[in-house]
Motif scaffolding. Structure first.
Motif, mmCIF file in Angstrom:
data_model
loop_
_atom_site.group_PDB
_atom_site.id
_atom_site.type_symbol
_atom_site.label_atom_id
_atom_site.label_comp_id
_atom_site.label_asym_id
_atom_site.label_seq_id
_atom_site.Cartn_x
_atom_site.Cartn_y
_atom_site.Cartn_z
ATOM 1 N N ILE A 75 0.844 -1.202 0.000
ATOM 2 C CA ILE A 75 0.000 0.000 0.000
ATOM 3 C C ILE A 75 0.880 1.253 0.000
ATOM 4 C CG2 ILE A 75 -1.596 1.372 1.414
ATOM 5 C CD1 ILE A 75 -2.825 -1.370 2.306
ATOM 6 N N GLU A 76 1.886 1.282 0.861
ATOM 7 C CA GLU A 76 2.753 2.458 0.957
ATOM 8 C C GLU A 76 3.528 2.687 -0.343
ATOM 9 O OE1 GLU A 76 5.077 2.083 4.557
ATOM 10 O OE2 GLU A 76 3.256 1.822 5.752
ATOM 11 N N MET A 77 3.966 1.619 -0.981
ATOM 12 C CA MET A 77 4.671 1.766 -2.251
ATOM 13 C C MET A 77 3.724 2.278 -3.335
ATOM 14 S SD MET A 77 7.361 -1.384 -2.345
ATOM 15 C CE MET A 77 6.559 -2.568 -1.294
ATOM 16 N N ALA A 78 2.484 1.786 -3.327
ATOM 17 C CA ALA A 78 1.500 2.254 -4.318
ATOM 18 C C ALA A 78 1.151 3.722 -4.076
ATOM 19 C CB ALA A 78 0.244 1.381 -4.246
ATOM 20 N N GLU A 79 1.069 4.133 -2.814
ATOM 21 C CA GLU A 79 0.806 5.544 -2.515
ATOM 22 C C GLU A 79 1.936 6.427 -3.025
ATOM 23 O OE1 GLU A 79 -1.949 4.957 1.490
ATOM 24 O OE2 GLU A 79 0.214 5.233 1.716
ATOM 25 N N LEU A 82 1.471 6.970 -6.617
ATOM 26 C CA LEU A 82 0.441 7.980 -6.872
ATOM 27 C C LEU A 82 0.969 9.401 -6.635
ATOM 28 C CD1 LEU A 82 -2.728 6.280 -5.357
ATOM 29 C CD2 LEU A 82 -2.085 6.508 -7.765
ATOM 30 N N ARG A 83 1.841 9.568 -5.673
ATOM 31 C CA ARG A 83 2.407 10.892 -5.412
ATOM 32 C C ARG A 83 3.394 11.326 -6.488
ATOM 33 N NH1 ARG A 83 1.804 9.347 -0.068
ATOM 34 N NH2 ARG A 83 3.775 8.228 0.043
ATOM 35 N N HIS A 84 4.155 10.388 -7.033
ATOM 36 C CA HIS A 84 5.269 10.768 -7.907
ATOM 37 C C HIS A 84 5.173 10.245 -9.333
ATOM 38 C CE1 HIS A 84 7.166 12.257 -4.308
ATOM 39 N NE2 HIS A 84 7.005 11.076 -3.737
ATOM 40 N N GLY A 85 4.405 9.208 -9.579
ATOM 41 C CA GLY A 85 4.351 8.607 -10.909
ATOM 42 C C GLY A 85 3.531 9.426 -11.887
ATOM 43 N N LYS A 86 3.832 9.269 -13.141
ATOM 44 C CA LYS A 86 3.136 10.004 -14.206
ATOM 45 C C LYS A 86 2.354 9.080 -15.142
ATOM 46 C CE LYS A 86 5.012 13.906 -12.962
ATOM 47 N NZ LYS A 86 4.589 14.109 -11.603
ATOM 48 N N ASN A 87 2.726 7.801 -15.198
ATOM 49 C CA ASN A 87 2.091 6.857 -16.124
ATOM 50 C C ASN A 87 0.684 6.522 -15.615
ATOM 51 O OD1 ASN A 87 1.274 4.151 -17.084
ATOM 52 N ND2 ASN A 87 3.260 4.172 -18.119
ATOM 53 N N GLU A 88 -0.326 6.930 -16.375
ATOM 54 C CA GLU A 88 -1.709 6.756 -15.917
ATOM 55 C C GLU A 88 -2.088 5.286 -15.719
ATOM 56 O OE1 GLU A 88 -3.896 8.910 -14.630
ATOM 57 O OE2 GLU A 88 -2.229 10.307 -14.823
ATOM 58 N N GLN A 89 -1.581 4.408 -16.548
ATOM 59 C CA GLN A 89 -1.888 2.988 -16.393
ATOM 60 C C GLN A 89 -1.304 2.466 -15.078
ATOM 61 O OE1 GLN A 89 -0.554 0.489 -19.594
ATOM 62 N NE2 GLN A 89 -1.636 -1.297 -18.812
ATOM 63 N N LEU A 90 -0.067 2.831 -14.767
ATOM 64 C CA LEU A 90 0.544 2.393 -13.512
ATOM 65 C C LEU A 90 -0.118 3.049 -12.305
ATOM 66 C CD1 LEU A 90 4.296 2.298 -14.554
ATOM 67 C CD2 LEU A 90 2.742 0.364 -14.176
ATOM 68 N N ARG A 91 -0.567 4.281 -12.458
ATOM 69 C CA ARG A 91 -1.269 4.952 -11.358
ATOM 70 C C ARG A 91 -2.599 4.245 -11.065
ATOM 71 N NH1 ARG A 91 -0.173 9.843 -9.609
ATOM 72 N NH2 ARG A 91 -2.347 10.512 -9.722
ATOM 73 N N ARG A 92 -3.297 3.802 -12.106
ATOM 74 C CA ARG A 92 -4.546 3.044 -11.894
ATOM 75 C C ARG A 92 -4.251 1.708 -11.208
ATOM 76 N NH1 ARG A 92 -5.845 5.404 -16.758
ATOM 77 N NH2 ARG A 92 -5.181 3.643 -18.006
ATOM 78 N N ILE A 93 -3.182 1.050 -11.620
ATOM 79 C CA ILE A 93 -2.785 -0.208 -10.971
ATOM 80 C C ILE A 93 -2.459 0.051 -9.506
ATOM 81 C CG2 ILE A 93 -0.979 -1.980 -10.889
ATOM 82 C CD1 ILE A 93 -0.914 -1.771 -14.016
ATOM 83 N N ILE A 97 -4.099 -1.667 -6.247
ATOM 84 C CA ILE A 97 -3.291 -2.327 -5.219
ATOM 85 C C ILE A 97 -3.719 -1.846 -3.841
ATOM 86 C CG2 ILE A 97 -0.956 -2.382 -4.199
ATOM 87 C CD1 ILE A 97 0.094 -2.507 -7.145
ATOM 88 N N ILE A 98 -3.899 -0.540 -3.695
ATOM 89 C CA ILE A 98 -4.298 0.009 -2.399
ATOM 90 C C ILE A 98 -5.619 -0.596 -1.945
ATOM 91 C CG2 ILE A 98 -5.041 2.110 -1.205
ATOM 92 C CD1 ILE A 98 -2.922 3.594 -3.013
ATOM 93 N N VAL A 99 -6.607 -0.593 -2.814
ATOM 94 C CA VAL A 99 -7.927 -1.131 -2.457
ATOM 95 C C VAL A 99 -7.842 -2.619 -2.144
ATOM 96 C CG1 VAL A 99 -10.260 -1.581 -3.327
ATOM 97 C CG2 VAL A 99 -9.192 0.649 -3.718
ATOM 98 N N ASP A 100 -7.199 -3.382 -3.023
ATOM 99 C CA ASP A 100 -7.109 -4.832 -2.838
ATOM 100 C C ASP A 100 -6.376 -5.198 -1.547
ATOM 101 O OD1 ASP A 100 -8.423 -5.158 -5.251
ATOM 102 O OD2 ASP A 100 -6.597 -5.660 -6.384
ATOM 103 N N GLN A 101 -5.256 -4.534 -1.297
ATOM 104 C CA GLN A 101 -4.466 -4.870 -0.111
ATOM 105 C C GLN A 101 -5.190 -4.471 1.169
ATOM 106 O OE1 GLN A 101 -1.293 -6.663 -0.514
ATOM 107 N NE2 GLN A 101 -2.466 -6.829 -2.400
ATOM 108 N N GLN A 102 -5.900 -3.333 1.151
ATOM 109 C CA GLN A 102 -6.681 -2.931 2.321
ATOM 110 C C GLN A 102 -7.777 -3.965 2.606
ATOM 111 O OE1 GLN A 102 -7.890 1.011 1.088
ATOM 112 N NE2 GLN A 102 -6.318 1.977 2.346
#
Length: 144
Positions: A75-79, A82-93, A97-102
């Protein structure tokens, strides 16, 4: 000043401005990459420390106690993505990840009979009482 000299001067000025813009963009990208790297190192350290448990003799509890920090690390890595990534496909993934892992963390806690922690917004989402929360909610509802 002859016309040709003025054009050359203009071209030189434009090239200098473009060079400064490129340098500033590169510095921002380098800052984002450094922040991403530091955040991920912190998340990994926290995850590894959390996974180092003293065995309780209850295999199910031990499994969950190790997996929960593992999922929290994801979750922390995915966050951070979201803070720093630009690739929209990876941001959606990352959002998935955040939802699934929670959900998996909650399911493991429930399976053990442990209470669920209080719900809090993700660091990448506005708090419910912030002025941006209402606007975010309006834009995040599915269209029909």
């Amino acid at each position: 000043m002859p016309r040709r000299d003025r054009r050359i001067g203009t071209v030189v000025a434009v090239l200098a401005a473009a060079s400064c813009t490129l340098a500033a963009s590169a510095a921002l990208a380098q800052d984002a990459a450094a922040a991403f790297k530091a955040e991920n190192a912190t998340a990994m350290d926290r995850m590894m420390a959390g996974m180092s448990i003293r065995p309780s003799g209850d295999v199910d509890r031990d499994f969950a106690e190790m997996m929960i920090p593992h999922h929290q690390g994801a979750i922390e890595m995915a966050e951070s993505e979201l803070r720093h990534g630009k690739n929209e496909q990876l941001r959606r993934i990352a959002q998935e990840i955040i939802v699934d892992q929670q959900q998996e963390i909650a399911a493991m806690r429930l399976a053990l009979g442990d209470p669920l922690p209080a719900s809090t917004p993700s660091p990448t989402q506005p708090a419910a009482d912030s002025p941006h929360a209402a606007a975010h909610h309006l834009h995040s509802e599915p269209r029909q």
